[in-house]
Motif scaffolding. Sequence first.
Motif, PDB file in Angstrom:
ATOM      1  N   ILE A  44     -23.801 -16.869 -18.853  1.00 41.95           N
ATOM      2  CA  ILE A  44     -23.263 -15.495 -18.811  1.00 41.95           C
ATOM      3  C   ILE A  44     -23.300 -14.969 -17.376  1.00 41.95           C
ATOM      4  CG2 ILE A  44     -23.775 -13.103 -19.528  1.00 41.95           C
ATOM      5  CD1 ILE A  44     -24.620 -14.369 -22.296  1.00 41.95           C
ATOM      6  N   SER A  88     -17.465 -10.548 -18.439  1.00 38.34           N
ATOM      7  CA  SER A  88     -18.736 -10.327 -19.125  1.00 38.34           C
ATOM      8  C   SER A  88     -18.667 -10.769 -20.591  1.00 38.34           C
ATOM      9  CB  SER A  88     -19.183  -8.872 -19.001  1.00 38.34           C
ATOM     10  OG  SER A  88     -18.313  -8.068 -19.720  1.00 38.34           O
ATOM     11  N   TYR A  89     -19.715 -11.434 -20.996  1.00 36.69           N
ATOM     12  CA  TYR A  89     -19.813 -11.972 -22.359  1.00 36.69           C
ATOM     13  C   TYR A  89     -21.197 -11.678 -22.935  1.00 36.69           C
ATOM     14  CZ  TYR A  89     -15.597 -14.694 -21.394  1.00 36.69           C
ATOM     15  OH  TYR A  89     -14.318 -15.072 -21.087  1.00 36.69           O
ATOM     16  N   ARG A 136     -24.238 -13.030 -25.723  1.00 36.54           N
ATOM     17  CA  ARG A 136     -24.742 -14.366 -26.101  1.00 36.54           C
ATOM     18  C   ARG A 136     -23.966 -14.986 -27.259  1.00 36.54           C
ATOM     19  NH1 ARG A 136     -31.245 -14.161 -26.397  1.00 36.54           N
ATOM     20  NH2 ARG A 136     -31.532 -13.594 -24.226  1.00 36.54           N
ATOM     21  N   VAL A 168     -20.935 -17.209 -26.453  1.00 35.74           N
ATOM     22  CA  VAL A 168     -21.140 -18.380 -25.595  1.00 35.74           C
ATOM     23  C   VAL A 168     -21.763 -19.503 -26.417  1.00 35.74           C
ATOM     24  CG1 VAL A 168     -22.497 -19.233 -23.623  1.00 35.74           C
ATOM     25  CG2 VAL A 168     -21.404 -16.997 -23.502  1.00 35.74           C
ATOM     26  N   ALA A 200     -16.893 -19.911 -23.499  1.00 32.28           N
ATOM     27  CA  ALA A 200     -17.070 -18.484 -23.748  1.00 32.28           C
ATOM     28  C   ALA A 200     -15.776 -17.960 -24.355  1.00 32.28           C
ATOM     29  CB  ALA A 200     -17.393 -17.755 -22.448  1.00 32.28           C
TER      30      ALA A 200
END
Length: 400
Positions: free
Chosen positions: A77, A87-88, A90, A93, A250
């Motif tokens: 991340i 931006s990701y 958890r 991912v 992601a």
Amino acid sequence: MLMSERIRAIKPSPTLAINAKAVSMRQAGVDVISFGVGEPDFDTPRHIRQAAVRAIEEGFTRYTAVGGIPELKEAIIEKLRCDQNLSYEREEVMVSCGGKHVLYNLAQATLNPNDEVIIPAPYWVSYPPIVILAGASPVIVETREAEDFKLSPDALEEAITARTRLLILNSPSNPTGSVYSQQELERLAEVVLRHDISVVSDEIYDKLIFDGKPFRSIAQVSEELKGKVFVVNGVSKTYAMTGWRIGYVAGAREVIAGMTKIQSQSTSNPNSIAQKAAIAALTGPQDSVGNMVRAFDERRKYLVGRLNAMPGIHCNMPAGAFYAFPDFSHCFKIDQDGRDMKGSGSLCDYLLTEARVALVPGIAFGADDFVRFSYATSLEAIREGVDRIEEALQRLVSSA
Ligand code: PMP
Ligand code: GLU
């Protein structure tokens, strides 16, 4: 013979097969120069190896969370935030056993029979089989060398049907080394948004770019587009970690959950020790990457210069990755000393037996006029390999 229809529909990876052939020739005492498989010839940096040793010593040797340990997901991340400004969470991912395994899980989680996946050619060898193994159909869209092998928005538009689900983009590209600019990605993104399709953005060579050219992910084009993109990456190429088998993705959380379910019923977690090593790779010192890029850059210029100096051969200057993809069709002849020399496959066979040089034929990437050189090998080997090719081609011309 007990064999599924599925397995009959695909062939083994040609890049790995050529590597195996070069290795076995070497074991038999033949001094083969290999421009075959695409893997850095550098060792995995020391601090990464040490992290793995520590993981073993500390007993980090059990099953982990199926989609990767939280600490590694956080490192991914952070990488995507710092490098791509993406931006990701958890849950968006996941970690698998290499980038190839990510792509396999992704296809299994998103595709149904009769679905179509658009793949620009030249393409990396494993994309079509991965799509076929998911029961879907690859739709190959040709690109032109004169356009630096890039997919045009018009060609994309034309290829989209009601059955299209995914577009696979690979920048920097294996095998061409082409890198899409922000503007080119924006124009493709307009087409993607007009249709209900998603994009698999294979960014495994994102750090291997020359001349200070910036890397851009299509996911960066807009927030709306990001929701339709699966960013695929891994540590194999950037950190010379091909054997460790760590790749990541992601994207949309529902698909990530689906991929995790598949992984839970197939491989389980990626190797626990390699996950710790990948954290060290992503969060530790990055100077090894710069050193590798500098070495690749020197080899790239030398190799492409030599190729373009050969009569009838043309090679674009690759902007990234570690491949050169010259047009060798000038050398194709029919029935050379009883051999059928028409096409990249027979040319590469000839060069392997006569020049002891391993190359991957362009046909494996959907472009039969071309041949792929991986220049992830020393300058001395490149010099000697090109000398041998020149000499073998000379023989071909003089006996014609
Ligand atoms: N994508 C591309 C374009 C590649 O060249 C490779 C190289 N094998 C991969 C994905 C997968 O790499 P790995 O499975 O080693 O992470
Ligand atoms: N991607 C590399 C190549 O193209 C490694 C081999 C493979 O996984 O196909 O040579």
